[in-house]
Design a protein around this motif. Structure first.
Motif, PDB file in Angstrom:
ATOM      1  N   LEU A 260       0.879  -1.019   0.186  1.00  0.00           N
ATOM      2  CA  LEU A 260       0.223   0.044  -0.179  1.00  0.00           C
ATOM      3  C   LEU A 260       0.895   1.433   0.289  1.00  0.00           C
ATOM      4  CD1 LEU A 260      -2.312  -1.371   2.302  1.00  0.00           C
ATOM      5  CD2 LEU A 260      -3.343  -1.084   0.251  1.00  0.00           C
TER       6      LEU A 260
ATOM      7  N   ASP B 261      -7.180   1.480   8.974  1.00  0.00           N
ATOM      8  CA  ASP B 261      -6.269   0.256   7.124  1.00  0.00           C
ATOM      9  C   ASP B 261      -7.876   0.154   6.762  1.00  0.00           C
ATOM     10  OD1 ASP B 261      -4.409  -0.668   6.062  1.00  0.00           O
ATOM     11  OD2 ASP B 261      -3.978  -1.977   7.055  1.00  0.00           O
TER      12      ASP B 261
ATOM     13  N   LYS C 287      -7.060   8.260   0.153  1.00  0.00           N
ATOM     14  CA  LYS C 287      -6.574   8.143   1.156  1.00  0.00           C
ATOM     15  C   LYS C 287      -5.679   6.626   0.778  1.00  0.00           C
ATOM     16  CE  LYS C 287     -11.155   8.288   4.100  1.00  0.00           C
ATOM     17  NZ  LYS C 287     -11.941   7.453   3.228  1.00  0.00           N
TER      18      LYS C 287
ATOM     19  N   CYS D  40      -3.832   4.224   2.162  1.00  0.00           N
ATOM     20  CA  CYS D  40      -4.798   3.070   2.648  1.00  0.00           C
ATOM     21  C   CYS D  40      -5.034   2.157   1.891  1.00  0.00           C
ATOM     22  CB  CYS D  40      -4.717   2.770   4.848  1.00  0.00           C
ATOM     23  SG  CYS D  40      -6.526   3.091   4.026  1.00  0.00           S
ATOM     24  N   ALA D  41      -5.749   3.368   0.372  1.00  0.00           N
ATOM     25  CA  ALA D  41      -6.363   2.137  -0.260  1.00  0.00           C
ATOM     26  C   ALA D  41      -6.305   2.541  -1.297  1.00  0.00           C
ATOM     27  CB  ALA D  41      -7.659   3.261   0.006  1.00  0.00           C
ATOM     28  N   MET D  42      -4.671   2.713  -2.138  1.00  0.00           N
ATOM     29  CA  MET D  42      -4.046   3.119  -3.065  1.00  0.00           C
ATOM     30  C   MET D  42      -3.049   1.694  -2.840  1.00  0.00           C
ATOM     31  SD  MET D  42      -2.874   6.661  -4.796  1.00  0.00           S
ATOM     32  CE  MET D  42      -2.408   6.069  -6.453  1.00  0.00           C
TER      33      MET D  42
END
Ligand SMILES: Cc1cc2nc3c(=O)[nH]c(=O)nc-3n(C[C@H](O)[C@H](O)[C@H](O)COP(=O)(O)OP(=O)(O)OC[C@H]3O[C@@H](n4cnc5c(N)ncnc54)[C@H](O)[C@@H]3O)c2cc1C
Ligand code: FES
Ligand code: FES
Lengths: 264, 155
Positions: free
Chosen positions: B22, B41, B58, B60-62
């Protein structure tokens, strides 16, 4: 998250080819749904095919009475597009109320409808507006596209390329957001084109559906009062910790009335 | 393993990552930029918000591989020449933090919000920070800080 092979093709043809050559591939658009799913190890693709750099999936245009939105267009782009605001302001507003700014910068219209979350916003808009979903192999009417809970008419390896939306006379979307996620507890999209009225409901049941009794009443008289005494049955609606089926049914009527009052 | 090249806080970096890494993890572990916090997370809290090509996301989402070729700004990139960014100064002035855990994400979201909206009001700030959770402050002072910081950014 299990590891995988990452691909970032430049064209749709390339993406389709990579998909057909791989063991257990998965497309990725904004990643706002699929990355969390992979983190939970609920999906473990061998190959991830990132659609983010494919030019053919980008862009918003208006030709005649049709608004066309590329599948990779982010919620933020739809929300701020001058074309969308002018042609279908309700759609720009819907996009602006999805999640939060960071989610809107990554999440895409194609990813949202491919995922078909029962509480997603776009399915209501596309069904009510009579949109057509253009894929790598065919065109599908929105009503036939959303087939069930997280289910769509898409075949293996089929990619949504763009969405074509006939511009309505007026429309509005009203959502009662679930306050933690901002997904729709219930959302109602009303669209009027000539004598025809379409009312599509999301969040209330396992999949978007049309409220046909509402449509008939509104076709005779397009006013909130026309919905007096009409409600939908709670029988097939969802009950969860957030709301009962009866409460959801009641929200459908309330939100439909507000949508009619606010249609523009 | 994939090798990616990106610009982080103005500096070009090339780093070897796993496909599944991530962006949040690469910033914190490979590049030692631990100002970006990972609170949940699970895409909920916004503590991990950074700018990718000027837009808040975000991290944590890429995936880090998705940031190949991009320009990333983290909280460490806000202060210039030892001088706090006007938004940071406003958070200090208004006591817009208590434990400080949410603050890096709050600031990155707030700066982008102020850049995109010339006239912010209370409601617009609250809507703009919907993706950032704070367990301490009750948000009141954060909203004051963002309104003032936005004014200071306009000069
Ligand atoms: C905190 C948070 C709040 C949210 N709030 C809302 C909300 O209020 N309302 C709402 O509607 N949504 C909400 N969402 C969901 C968000 O809109 C996602 O962006 C969306 O569901 C998925 O889009 P994506 O581009 O990120 O798709 P991805 O996660 O990349 O992909 C999702 C699925 O679609 C497939 N796919 C993607 N693009 C295509 C394509 N072009 N053709 C074929 N298949 C494709 C992928 O293979 C995958 O299976 C929220 C998400 C988060 C994290
Ligand atoms: S750590 Fe990314 S949203 Fe919480
Ligand atoms: S200051 Fe502690 S979480 Fe916000």
């Amino acid at each position: 998250m299990y590891d995988f092979t990452y691909h970032r093709p430049d064209t749709l043809d390339e993406a389709v080819k990579i998909f057909s050559d791989a063991d257990d591939p998965q497309f990725m658009a904004g990643g706002q749904t699929i990355i969390p799913v992979m983190k939970q190890r609920l999906a473990m693709p061998s190959d991830v095919i990132d659609l983010g750099k494919i030019g053919e999936l980008q862009g918003i245009s208006i030709v005649g009475d049709t608004l066309t939105i590329g599948a990779m267009t982010s919620h933020a782009e739809v929300a701020s597009s001058a074309d969308v605001k002018k042609a279908v302001p309700a759609l720009a507003q819907l996009a602006n109320d999805i999640g939060d700014p960071a989610v809107r910068n990554r999440g895409s219209i194609g990813g949202s409808i491919a995922n078909n979350d029962p509480a997603a916003d776009y399915p209501a808009a596309l069904v009510a507006l009579g949109a057509t979903i253009h894929t790598t192999s065919r065109e599908i009417a929105a009503e036939d596209f959303f087939t069930g809970l997280f289910e769509t008419a898409l075949d293996e390896g089929e990619i949504i390329a763009k969405i074509a939306i006939p511009v309505p006379d007026k429309a509005a979307y009203m959502k009662f957001p679930q306050p933690a996620s901002r997904f729709a507890l219930v959302g109602v999209f009303v669209a009027k084109s000539g004598d025809q009225v379409c009312v599509a409901v999301t969040g209330a049941g396992p999949c978007v559906f049309r409220a046909t009794d509402f449509e008939k009443a509104l076709e005779k008289n397009f006013s909130a009062d026309a919905l007096d005494g009409i409600s939908i049955s709670s029988e097939e609606l969802s009950t969860d910790i957030h709301a009962s089926a009866q409460y959801r049914a009641s929200l459908v009527t309330t939100l439909a009335r507000r949508a009619v009052e606010n249609a523009a | 393993m994939p090798v990616i090249s990106l610009t982080v806080n103005g500096n070009p970096v090339t780093v070897e990552v796993e496909a599944r890494s991530l962006l949040s993890g690469v910033l914190r572990s490979n590049l030692a930029l631990t100002g970006t916090h990972v609170g949940c997370d699970t895409s909920q809290c916004g503590a991990c918000v950074v700018h990718v090509d000027g837009k808040p996301v975000k991290s944590c989402a890429m995936l880090a591989v998705q940031a190949d070729g991009a320009s990333v700004t983290t909280i460490e990139g806000l202060a210039k020449n030892g001088k706090l960014h006007p938004m940071q100064e406003a958070f200090r002035e208004h006591h817009g933090l208590q434990c400080g855990f949410c603050t890096p994400g709050m600031l990155m979201s707030a700066v982008a919000l102020a850049e995109q909206n010339p006239d912010l009001d209370d409601a617009a700030v609250r809507k703009g920070l919907e993706g950032n959770l704070c367990r301490c402050t009750g948000y009141q002072n954060i909203v004051h800080a963002v309104l003032d910081g936005a004014k200071a950014m306009r000069g």
